[in-house]
Each structure stands twice: as structure tokens, then as C-alpha cells.
Design a protein around this motif. Sequence first.
Motif, PDB file in Angstrom:
ATOM      1  N   ARG A 232       0.847  -1.184   0.000  1.00  0.00           N
ATOM      2  CA  ARG A 232       0.000   0.000   0.000  1.00  0.00           C
ATOM      3  C   ARG A 232       0.892   1.248   0.000  1.00  0.00           C
ATOM      4  O   ARG A 232       2.047   1.203   0.399  1.00  0.00           O
ATOM      5  CB  ARG A 232      -0.913   0.024   1.234  1.00  0.00           C
ATOM      6  CG  ARG A 232      -1.891  -1.148   1.309  1.00  0.00           C
ATOM      7  CD  ARG A 232      -2.830  -1.018   2.497  1.00  0.00           C
ATOM      8  NE  ARG A 232      -3.705   0.140   2.372  1.00  0.00           N
ATOM      9  CZ  ARG A 232      -4.853   0.142   1.687  1.00  0.00           C
ATOM     10  NH1 ARG A 232      -5.266  -0.943   1.060  1.00  0.00           N
ATOM     11  NH2 ARG A 232      -5.590   1.224   1.649  1.00  0.00           N
ATOM     12  N   GLY A 260      -3.384  -1.974  -2.083  1.00  0.00           N
ATOM     13  CA  GLY A 260      -4.048  -0.834  -2.707  1.00  0.00           C
ATOM     14  C   GLY A 260      -3.435   0.490  -2.311  1.00  0.00           C
ATOM     15  O   GLY A 260      -2.303   0.564  -1.842  1.00  0.00           O
ATOM     16  N   ALA A 261      -4.220   1.559  -2.520  1.00  0.00           N
ATOM     17  CA  ALA A 261      -3.738   2.928  -2.311  1.00  0.00           C
ATOM     18  C   ALA A 261      -2.463   3.159  -3.114  1.00  0.00           C
ATOM     19  O   ALA A 261      -1.538   3.831  -2.660  1.00  0.00           O
ATOM     20  CB  ALA A 261      -3.526   3.207  -0.827  1.00  0.00           C
ATOM     21  N   GLU A 296      -7.602  -2.340  -3.861  1.00  0.00           N
ATOM     22  CA  GLU A 296      -8.600  -1.324  -3.541  1.00  0.00           C
ATOM     23  C   GLU A 296      -7.958   0.060  -3.547  1.00  0.00           C
ATOM     24  O   GLU A 296      -6.739   0.212  -3.386  1.00  0.00           O
ATOM     25  CB  GLU A 296      -9.223  -1.590  -2.164  1.00  0.00           C
ATOM     26  CG  GLU A 296      -8.245  -1.486  -1.011  1.00  0.00           C
ATOM     27  CD  GLU A 296      -8.852  -1.825   0.341  1.00  0.00           C
ATOM     28  OE1 GLU A 296      -9.954  -2.407   0.369  1.00  0.00           O
ATOM     29  OE2 GLU A 296      -8.216  -1.514   1.367  1.00  0.00           O
ATOM     30  N   ASP A 297      -8.782   1.075  -3.810  1.00  0.00           N
ATOM     31  CA  ASP A 297      -8.376   2.482  -3.686  1.00  0.00           C
ATOM     32  C   ASP A 297      -7.137   2.828  -4.507  1.00  0.00           C
ATOM     33  O   ASP A 297      -6.310   3.661  -4.105  1.00  0.00           O
ATOM     34  CB  ASP A 297      -8.127   2.843  -2.210  1.00  0.00           C
ATOM     35  CG  ASP A 297      -9.356   2.618  -1.348  1.00  0.00           C
ATOM     36  OD1 ASP A 297     -10.457   2.990  -1.797  1.00  0.00           O
ATOM     37  OD2 ASP A 297      -9.226   2.039  -0.255  1.00  0.00           O
ATOM     38  N   THR A 298      -6.979   2.198  -5.654  1.00  0.00           N
ATOM     39  CA  THR A 298      -5.833   2.452  -6.527  1.00  0.00           C
ATOM     40  C   THR A 298      -6.246   3.379  -7.667  1.00  0.00           C
ATOM     41  O   THR A 298      -7.328   3.250  -8.236  1.00  0.00           O
ATOM     42  CB  THR A 298      -5.278   1.122  -7.069  1.00  0.00           C
ATOM     43  OG1 THR A 298      -4.618   0.445  -5.997  1.00  0.00           O
ATOM     44  CG2 THR A 298      -4.290   1.330  -8.200  1.00  0.00           C
ATOM     45  N   ARG A 331     -13.312   0.115  -5.359  1.00  0.00           N
ATOM     46  CA  ARG A 331     -13.020   1.544  -5.213  1.00  0.00           C
ATOM     47  C   ARG A 331     -11.752   1.957  -5.965  1.00  0.00           C
ATOM     48  O   ARG A 331     -11.073   2.904  -5.573  1.00  0.00           O
ATOM     49  CB  ARG A 331     -12.923   1.943  -3.736  1.00  0.00           C
ATOM     50  CG  ARG A 331     -14.179   1.672  -2.943  1.00  0.00           C
ATOM     51  CD  ARG A 331     -14.089   2.224  -1.537  1.00  0.00           C
ATOM     52  NE  ARG A 331     -12.893   1.751  -0.823  1.00  0.00           N
ATOM     53  CZ  ARG A 331     -12.799   0.565  -0.238  1.00  0.00           C
ATOM     54  NH1 ARG A 331     -13.818  -0.286  -0.279  1.00  0.00           N
ATOM     55  NH2 ARG A 331     -11.691   0.217   0.387  1.00  0.00           N
ATOM     56  N   ASN A 332     -11.409   1.252  -7.031  1.00  0.00           N
ATOM     57  CA  ASN A 332     -10.299   1.664  -7.888  1.00  0.00           C
ATOM     58  C   ASN A 332     -10.813   2.659  -8.923  1.00  0.00           C
ATOM     59  O   ASN A 332     -11.944   2.556  -9.396  1.00  0.00           O
ATOM     60  CB  ASN A 332      -9.685   0.451  -8.582  1.00  0.00           C
ATOM     61  CG  ASN A 332      -9.128  -0.541  -7.582  1.00  0.00           C
ATOM     62  OD1 ASN A 332      -8.130  -0.287  -6.933  1.00  0.00           O
ATOM     63  ND2 ASN A 332      -9.802  -1.682  -7.440  1.00  0.00           N
ATOM     64  N   ARG A 333      -9.963   3.607  -9.288  1.00  0.00           N
ATOM     65  CA  ARG A 333     -10.368   4.657 -10.224  1.00  0.00           C
ATOM     66  C   ARG A 333      -9.433   4.641 -11.431  1.00  0.00           C
ATOM     67  O   ARG A 333      -8.221   4.804 -11.293  1.00  0.00           O
ATOM     68  CB  ARG A 333     -10.317   6.019  -9.525  1.00  0.00           C
ATOM     69  CG  ARG A 333     -10.775   7.181 -10.387  1.00  0.00           C
ATOM     70  CD  ARG A 333     -10.651   8.473  -9.611  1.00  0.00           C
ATOM     71  NE  ARG A 333     -10.919   9.637 -10.440  1.00  0.00           N
ATOM     72  CZ  ARG A 333     -10.612  10.880 -10.098  1.00  0.00           C
ATOM     73  NH1 ARG A 333     -10.032  11.115  -8.941  1.00  0.00           N
ATOM     74  NH2 ARG A 333     -10.883  11.881 -10.907  1.00  0.00           N
ATOM     75  N   ASN A 356     -15.899   0.048  -8.864  1.00  0.00           N
ATOM     76  CA  ASN A 356     -14.745   0.636  -9.542  1.00  0.00           C
ATOM     77  C   ASN A 356     -15.219   1.664 -10.558  1.00  0.00           C
ATOM     78  O   ASN A 356     -16.280   1.524 -11.155  1.00  0.00           O
ATOM     79  CB  ASN A 356     -13.932  -0.465 -10.222  1.00  0.00           C
ATOM     80  CG  ASN A 356     -13.441  -1.500  -9.232  1.00  0.00           C
ATOM     81  OD1 ASN A 356     -12.645  -1.209  -8.353  1.00  0.00           O
ATOM     82  ND2 ASN A 356     -13.948  -2.728  -9.353  1.00  0.00           N
TER      83      ASN A 356
END
Length: 372
Positions: A232, A260-261, A296-298, A331-333, A356
Amino acid sequence: MNKCHLVYLACTAAVVGAGLGAAPASAGHMTHVVHAGQSIQKAVDAAAPGDRVLIAPGTYRESVTVTTPGLTLRGMGRGVVIQPAAAKTAAKTAAKTTGKTAAGSTGGATATCAAAGNGICVVGKKNRRLEDVTLASLTVTGFTRSGVYAVDTDRLTVRKVTAVKNGVWGIAQEASVRGVFRGNTARDNGDAGLFLANSITTEQGATDTGGTLVERNRLEGNRIGVTVRRLRNLTVAENHVTGNCAGVFVVGDENKPKAGAVTVAANRIVRNNKSCPKTARLDALQGSGVVMTGTEDTLVTQNVIRDNAGKSPLSGGIVLFKSFVGTTSERNRISGNELSGNLPADLVDQETAKANTFEANSCQVSRPAGLC
């Protein structure tokens, strides 16, 4: 040429000509100069924290282990080549190292890293990371495992290092934080050109790297250009990734916290169409630009991703791949990327989760339709 410069050259010549020498550096630190035919490891062993080991052009047949904080190991350009020792020399070195380990004077990780077939080893301790080591301006090639391998480090910098034709990874790091990998070339290595992971052998959740940066590297002809595994808080930016079987992998699994992140931004990822066979852990690879699985959150943004084409289940420009262990990516963008000529599609979403986001990407074909 002025008198001061002549004096400087004379002093430098005296240090190099005397063999393995040391010259005063700033703040009381020393510069240890290694000439062709001498041992880099001896200079590293003689160095104190904050010293610099400067390597003159030539081919050096040895593995090198760094355990001194603040050490800089720098070559005078890519004409400095580190290769494996001849078989007899390597056997003698391994025997000596094993003896030291048995006597308790050298830690197990330190002793085994070079013996395992790695070129340059940067080794800290689990409860005390090795801080502020720099590797720069040299070539590491032909090792059976990694050209550069680091474990338990803090603020390791690797810059302008060329890692070519090593058996597994070009440059690899695990269990480390705040690293900087900038301006390196990793070419024709057996697995990833750059490999970053929380742990290679232990099942555990993703760890926070404290902002590790992978920037402006050239990654070519490897199995995977960059692999980020179970990590992360890391950025992969402005790299040129081409001619690999796959460009960039961001990989998680069922462990918590989830990987992620991660930010993947402003990279040029083109024609990663080399064909690599299936392994015990992964399908055959060809034509993958960016693959995310179990993350997640990437954020994947502002990348140019073109002409990555293949028939693997992981082929495509940007691929959200369904995890082998059933972990969803959430929650990936994926935003503002320029994609074209990727097959079977520029954007591929195999996830069942709908959390996503695909927005403002310039692309032509997606699976399912409607993502462009």
C-alpha cells in the motif's frame, strides 16, 4: 588546467594507484575507491556509516552484500559491470560465509542472500531496518536470482542501475519502506524487471511502504515490467514499459489489509507482447498493459497505453482481473488514460463488484461495452 585541479588529480591518482584506498570526504566520511581487479566487498566491509564506495570501470566477478547504514555504492558509469564469480570462487566464498554464520558473526539473511544467487544484497534486520543506502551508476548482470535484492530497508535509493539478464528479478525489494527507484534500466530478466513486495515467503496482509517511488525507469523484455505485490501507499510514475509479456501488475490476495492505495500515473506502456508460458501461480502472459487484481483504492491515471495485444485471460490495455482466490477489487479509479490498439480491448473489467470507476479515458473498445 589550474594548479588546484592538478593537485586534486594527483591526490586521486595516489589513492587509486595505491590499490584499495580511502580518501577523506565531507563531514568526516571517507571515499573508498575500488579499481578493476580489486574486491568491492572488501571496500564495503571497510566502510563506516556514511562512507562512499566508488567503483572504477571494469568487470567485477562477485556478489556484494551491504549491511552498513548510510553507505553509497556508486560506479563510474555503466562501464562498471558486476557479474557472478567463477564457479570455484563462488564455492569458496559460500564456504567462508557459511562458516561465519555458524560462528554467529554474520546473520542468516546476510549470509544466504549472495549464496542464493543475488548480485548486490542490501540487508537489514527485521527489528532494525537498514537506513539510507544508495546504489547508483552500475550494471548487474547474469545472476541466477536477482541483480539487486533488498530486504528490511528504509529509504533505500537505487538510481541509474542497469539490471540485465538475471534469472528472476532485475531489482527486487521486500519488507521495506520509503524506497526510491529512479532512472534504472531492467531488461531481459526472468520475471519482473522491478519487483516490490511485503514478503516473498510469508502469507500476510499488505504493508504500507511509506510512499515508495518507482519513477522514470525503463523496463523492457522482462516477463513483467513492474510487479507491486501486497503493498500500500506506493507510486509508479513516468516509466517506459515495453516489450515485456505484461507491463504493470498490482496484486493483492485474500489477506487483510488488502493491497491498494497505489498510484500508477503518467507511464508509457506500449507493445508488451512478448509471450510467456503459464506457471503454477499465473496464466500465460501476453499483451497486458496494467493488471490489477485483489486491490482497492488504486488510481490509474494519465498513462499512455497502446498496442498491447494477446489472447491470455489477462490481455488488454487496463485489466481488472478476477482474483484467483475470489478477492474483489473495489473503489479503484481508472481516469484520464489514453488507450488504443489494445486487444482484446482497451479496458477490461472482469470484476463482479461495481464499485470501480472508469472515467474520462480516451479509448475505443471495452469489455464489457460502455466503459470508454
